[in-house]
Design a protein around this motif. Structure first.
Motif, PDB file in Angstrom:
ATOM      1  N   GLN A  74      61.937  23.723  45.583  1.00 41.07           N
ATOM      2  CA  GLN A  74      60.947  22.607  45.412  1.00 41.07           C
ATOM      3  C   GLN A  74      59.916  22.849  44.536  1.00 41.07           C
ATOM      4  OE1 GLN A  74      61.162  19.647  47.647  1.00 41.07           O
ATOM      5  NE2 GLN A  74      63.279  20.458  47.259  1.00 41.07           N
ATOM      6  N   ALA A  75      59.905  23.728  43.955  1.00 40.46           N
ATOM      7  CA  ALA A  75      58.702  23.708  42.763  1.00 40.46           C
ATOM      8  C   ALA A  75      59.183  24.071  41.272  1.00 40.46           C
ATOM      9  CB  ALA A  75      57.992  25.007  43.247  1.00 40.46           C
ATOM     10  N   SER A  76      58.450  23.777  40.314  1.00 40.49           N
ATOM     11  CA  SER A  76      58.710  23.998  38.811  1.00 40.49           C
ATOM     12  C   SER A  76      57.232  24.275  38.239  1.00 40.49           C
ATOM     13  CB  SER A  76      59.290  22.650  38.359  1.00 40.49           C
ATOM     14  OG  SER A  76      58.219  21.730  38.241  1.00 40.49           O
ATOM     15  N   ASP A  77      57.553  24.808  36.869  1.00 36.83           N
ATOM     16  CA  ASP A  77      56.281  25.283  36.187  1.00 36.83           C
ATOM     17  C   ASP A  77      55.462  26.264  36.731  1.00 36.83           C
ATOM     18  OD1 ASP A  77      54.400  25.199  34.071  1.00 36.83           O
ATOM     19  OD2 ASP A  77      53.522  23.126  34.579  1.00 36.83           O
ATOM     20  N   PRO A  78      56.064  27.675  36.676  1.00 34.70           N
ATOM     21  CA  PRO A  78      55.588  28.658  37.209  1.00 34.70           C
ATOM     22  C   PRO A  78      53.969  28.818  36.371  1.00 34.70           C
ATOM     23  CG  PRO A  78      57.124  29.331  35.716  1.00 34.70           C
ATOM     24  CD  PRO A  78      57.468  27.970  36.112  1.00 34.70           C
ATOM     25  N   CYS A  79      53.005  29.249  37.514  1.00 40.58           N
ATOM     26  CA  CYS A  79      51.732  29.625  37.127  1.00 40.58           C
ATOM     27  C   CYS A  79      51.812  31.006  36.850  1.00 40.58           C
ATOM     28  CB  CYS A  79      50.729  29.098  38.048  1.00 40.58           C
ATOM     29  SG  CYS A  79      48.994  29.117  37.416  1.00 40.58           S
ATOM     30  N   LEU A  80      51.669  31.248  35.401  1.00 47.68           N
ATOM     31  CA  LEU A  80      51.793  32.854  35.108  1.00 47.68           C
ATOM     32  C   LEU A  80      50.471  33.415  34.983  1.00 47.68           C
ATOM     33  CD1 LEU A  80      54.768  32.629  32.461  1.00 47.68           C
ATOM     34  CD2 LEU A  80      54.810  33.363  34.860  1.00 47.68           C
ATOM     35  N   HIS A  81      49.567  32.518  34.826  1.00 47.79           N
ATOM     36  CA  HIS A  81      47.917  33.103  34.740  1.00 47.79           C
ATOM     37  C   HIS A  81      47.273  33.587  35.945  1.00 47.79           C
ATOM     38  CE1 HIS A  81      48.192  31.464  30.763  1.00 47.79           C
ATOM     39  NE2 HIS A  81      47.256  32.303  30.164  1.00 47.79           N
ATOM     40  N   PRO A  82      47.037  34.807  36.215  1.00 50.57           N
ATOM     41  CA  PRO A  82      46.282  35.181  37.513  1.00 50.57           C
ATOM     42  C   PRO A  82      44.783  34.369  37.021  1.00 50.57           C
ATOM     43  CG  PRO A  82      46.896  37.232  36.705  1.00 50.57           C
ATOM     44  CD  PRO A  82      47.404  35.994  35.543  1.00 50.57           C
ATOM     45  N   VAL A  83      43.912  34.111  38.040  1.00 53.05           N
ATOM     46  CA  VAL A  83      42.548  33.669  38.080  1.00 53.05           C
ATOM     47  C   VAL A  83      41.586  34.665  38.833  1.00 53.05           C
ATOM     48  CG1 VAL A  83      41.026  31.900  38.573  1.00 53.05           C
ATOM     49  CG2 VAL A  83      43.064  31.242  37.448  1.00 53.05           C
ATOM     50  N   LEU A  84      40.570  34.876  38.293  1.00 57.79           N
ATOM     51  CA  LEU A  84      39.484  35.710  38.716  1.00 57.79           C
ATOM     52  C   LEU A  84      38.432  34.855  39.361  1.00 57.79           C
ATOM     53  CD1 LEU A  84      38.572  38.692  39.709  1.00 57.79           C
ATOM     54  CD2 LEU A  84      36.932  38.597  37.737  1.00 57.79           C
ATOM     55  N   TYR A  85      38.165  34.987  40.946  1.00 59.46           N
ATOM     56  CA  TYR A  85      37.386  34.042  41.279  1.00 59.46           C
ATOM     57  C   TYR A  85      35.945  35.099  41.915  1.00 59.46           C
ATOM     58  CZ  TYR A  85      34.696  31.226  44.948  1.00 59.46           C
ATOM     59  OH  TYR A  85      33.937  30.349  45.500  1.00 59.46           O
ATOM     60  N   ARG A  86      34.738  34.793  41.061  1.00 56.40           N
ATOM     61  CA  ARG A  86      33.707  35.341  41.235  1.00 56.40           C
ATOM     62  C   ARG A  86      32.721  34.741  42.061  1.00 56.40           C
ATOM     63  NH1 ARG A  86      32.717  35.753  34.994  1.00 56.40           N
ATOM     64  NH2 ARG A  86      33.093  33.769  35.310  1.00 56.40           N
ATOM     65  N   PRO A  87      32.577  35.063  43.419  1.00 53.96           N
ATOM     66  CA  PRO A  87      31.813  34.241  44.665  1.00 53.96           C
ATOM     67  C   PRO A  87      30.283  34.372  44.274  1.00 53.96           C
ATOM     68  CG  PRO A  87      32.792  36.307  45.605  1.00 53.96           C
ATOM     69  CD  PRO A  87      33.278  36.142  43.986  1.00 53.96           C
ATOM     70  N   ASP A  88      29.806  35.297  43.539  1.00 52.24           N
ATOM     71  CA  ASP A  88      28.444  35.372  43.302  1.00 52.24           C
ATOM     72  C   ASP A  88      27.813  34.516  42.176  1.00 52.24           C
ATOM     73  OD1 ASP A  88      28.252  37.131  45.558  1.00 52.24           O
ATOM     74  OD2 ASP A  88      28.390  39.097  44.364  1.00 52.24           O
ATOM     75  N   GLN A  89      28.861  34.107  41.546  1.00 54.40           N
ATOM     76  CA  GLN A  89      28.441  33.063  40.284  1.00 54.40           C
ATOM     77  C   GLN A  89      28.013  31.839  40.831  1.00 54.40           C
ATOM     78  OE1 GLN A  89      27.974  34.206  37.173  1.00 54.40           O
ATOM     79  NE2 GLN A  89      28.247  36.383  37.917  1.00 54.40           N
ATOM     80  N   PRO A  90      27.099  30.942  40.023  1.00 55.02           N
ATOM     81  CA  PRO A  90      27.026  29.471  40.454  1.00 55.02           C
ATOM     82  C   PRO A  90      28.328  28.736  39.953  1.00 55.02           C
ATOM     83  CG  PRO A  90      25.996  29.755  38.422  1.00 55.02           C
ATOM     84  CD  PRO A  90      26.630  31.379  39.020  1.00 55.02           C
ATOM     85  N   ALA A  91      28.504  27.774  41.018  1.00 55.36           N
ATOM     86  CA  ALA A  91      29.804  26.870  41.087  1.00 55.36           C
ATOM     87  C   ALA A  91      29.653  26.331  39.587  1.00 55.36           C
ATOM     88  CB  ALA A  91      29.518  25.569  41.874  1.00 55.36           C
ATOM     89  N   GLY A  92      30.954  26.403  39.114  1.00 52.06           N
ATOM     90  CA  GLY A  92      31.169  25.916  37.649  1.00 52.06           C
ATOM     91  C   GLY A  92      31.625  26.945  36.772  1.00 52.06           C
TER      92      GLY A  92
END
Length: 536
Positions: free
Chosen positions: A348-366
């Motif tokens: 049921q899915a396609s187009d694998p997302c190969l890039h990990p993403v780092l979420y830095r919660p202490d940074q401002p939104a954006g």
């Protein structure tokens, strides 16, 4: 070569060079740990013996790992093999990368789990003959012979397929939801058995995405429970809903819409809890069986313990379904695995997302998201990600097919990889701390010292942070938790050693009893963890 062809060749060469350059400059590195684990891990958990428990469903036919002689199982419910001599669970030794087969008897398809205070994994539910089963795995040294134990009693009061488990402050476990089970129950079982929770049956315009609900134990002792696009605060002692949270924009997020969720690190006085929920399928994609409908990349963030909590919205760099959110020892979050189109479910899915993403919660939104170095192995439906004690992320699984299938666009994946965040890069090795001494057991509120060695002089505060070992499955890590301890300034102790004074969490609401990975963190670089037992 004529000029148009030469120009085309130059453009292709430049494009290829730009891809290589981009890959080389993005943070993080990948490595192959195990070329063939024998099974595709649908459920993964790290034990206090630095081993990893990997588990698939049982009715999938032959795997690529045989059981030990004399350990075959007979199962009249199996769709393929009534007499099955193949392993559907294995244990991985992180030191040697060796695999040992384990024996499991009843179907574990889309089951749930949680570690008990003594380090035993409590495993619940599944499909068919596993629907009401309790199982236990008491881990042992890597050269040991520990194996699964299936309990004949008690049984689950309700069948639990696609349920979520969460350890509670007293060390008991709540089991929430599941297909056709809009109830909660507990282990050890309570007298009232399964308790109705009508919230789990709420639907949005006929689309019920309430499976594998996101459950987080808040430091006030209540549970944040999210299903579909709504959340409640649940009192597990009285089995009452305490409050309703505002709906989250962007449509359903739970299975099969395939978002993910994490509770950010508890810090300071540990009274404030922030929940983040990211990604998911477009509304209606699962109902329409659409494999190419783009996933959305929206994230909601809410202060669950606030007086008037509201969702703060932001967007990831990629639309993503089936992403795994992994808490790092620093308090940052890595989002890895998944796809950019479709939904959860077989094929049921396609187009694998190969890039990990780092979420830095202490940074401002954006400014919170950073794109990381992409992998090369698509990790689609039924893949997992777990933090391991050396600070890497273990990546396993991916099988978007009903049975094992190796000739396909996205084949059944038996390889195990590790992703190393940027904090493990060679240029930071001289500030990476080493825990030389730490208590093996601490009580709530206890004051204790940790002895840390660092090659270069310490600048600032060395953190000591406790990370739980969750049960990862279906894009949600059940029981995942990071608690930043109150610490004193590092005191030089000679020879590159520093003494850090720490105060343990005040109670089981902040950190339920059990085994935790204790990391020392110096300037954003974590040590190898030492296991510590937190108990009353």
């Amino acid at each position: 070569m004529d000029f148009p062809r030469f120009l085309c060749f130059l453009l292709l060469l430049c494009f290829a060079f730009s891809i290589i350059s981009t890959r080389a400059t993005l943070p993080g590195t990948w490595e192959l740990l195990v070329p063939n684990a024998g099974i595709a891990s649908m459920h993964t958990a790290v034990t206090r013996f630095n081993t990893v428990l990997l588990l698939d469903r049982t009715n999938i036919g032959p795997t690529r790992k045989m059981l030990r002689k004399g350990h075959c199982r007979n199962d009249r419910y199996d769709a393929v093999l009534k007499h099955d001599c193949y392993a559907h669970s294995v244990v991985l030794d992180l030191l040697t990368n060796q695999i040992r087969p384990l024996t499991i008897l009843t179907d574990t398809w889309c089951s749930s789990g949680q570690f008990l205070p003594d380090g035993t994994l409590l495993h619940t539910g599944g499909d068919i003959d596993g629907l009401r089963k309790f199982r236990k795995f008491q881990p042992c040294e890597p050269n040991g012979a520990c194996d699964w134990i299936e309990l004949s009693e008690p049984e689950l009061a309700d069948g639990r397929w696609y349920a979520t488990n969460q350890i509670l402050p007293d060390g008991s476990v709540i089991i929430v939801g599941g297909r056709g089970a809009n109830t909660v129950e507990y282990y050890p079982p309570r007298k009232n058995g399964a308790v109705n929770l009508p919230f789990l049956g709420d639907v949005e315009d006929g689309q019920m995405d309430n499976l594998y609900p996101y459950v987080h134990l808040l430091p006030n002792g209540h549970l944040f429970v999210f299903a579909n696009n709504r959340a409640i605060l649940y009192d597990h002692e009285s089995d009452q809903v305490v409050r309703d949270y505002p709906p989250l924009d962007g449509g359903p997020r739970n299975y099969p819409s395939a978002g993910s969720s994490v509770m950010l690190a508890l810090r300071g006085d540990h009274s404030n809890a922030v929940i983040v929920i990211c990604g998911g399928a477009q509304y209606g994609a699962f109902i329409q069986r659409s494999t190419d409908t783009p996933a959305h990349g929206s994230c909601g963030r809410i202060e669950a313990t606030g007086l008037n909590p509201v969702w703060e919205m932001e967007d990831m760099p990629f639309g993503r379904i089936m992403g795994d959110m992994v808490m790092l020892p620093t308090g940052d979050v890595v989002i890895v695995n998944g796809a950019q189109a479709g939904t959860q479910g077989f094929e049921q899915a396609s187009d694998p997302c190969l890039h990990p993403v780092l979420y830095r919660p202490d940074q401002p939104a954006g400014l919170r998201f950073m794109t990381l170095n992409p992998g090369t192995v698509p990790r689609m439906y039924h893949s997992t990600a777990n933090l391991i004690p050396d600070g890497r992320i273990l990546i396993a699984g991916s099988n978007p097919h009903y049975f094992y299938k190796f000739e396909a666009e996205f084949p059944t994946e038996l390889r195990i990889e590790a992703f190393s965040p940027e904090y493990l890069s060679a240029d930071r090795a001289n500030i990476r701390p080493v825990i030389e001494k730490i208590p093996e057991t601490v009580g709530y509120g206890a004051v204790f010292d940790v002895l840390v060695w660092v090659q270069l002089p310490v600048v600032g505060i060395v953190e000591v942070n406790l990370a739980s070992a969750p049960f990862a499955t279906h894009s949600f890590s059940q029981g995942q938790r990071l608690v930043k301890l109150a610490v004193t300034a590092s005191v030089p102790n000679g020879g590159g050693l520093y003494r850090v004074g720490c105060t343990a969490p005040a109670n089981g609401m902040v950190a339920p009893p059990g085994y935790y990975m204790a990391f020392a963190v110096n300037q954003g670089v974590p040590s190898v963890a030492r296991w510590i037992h937190l108990s009353p």
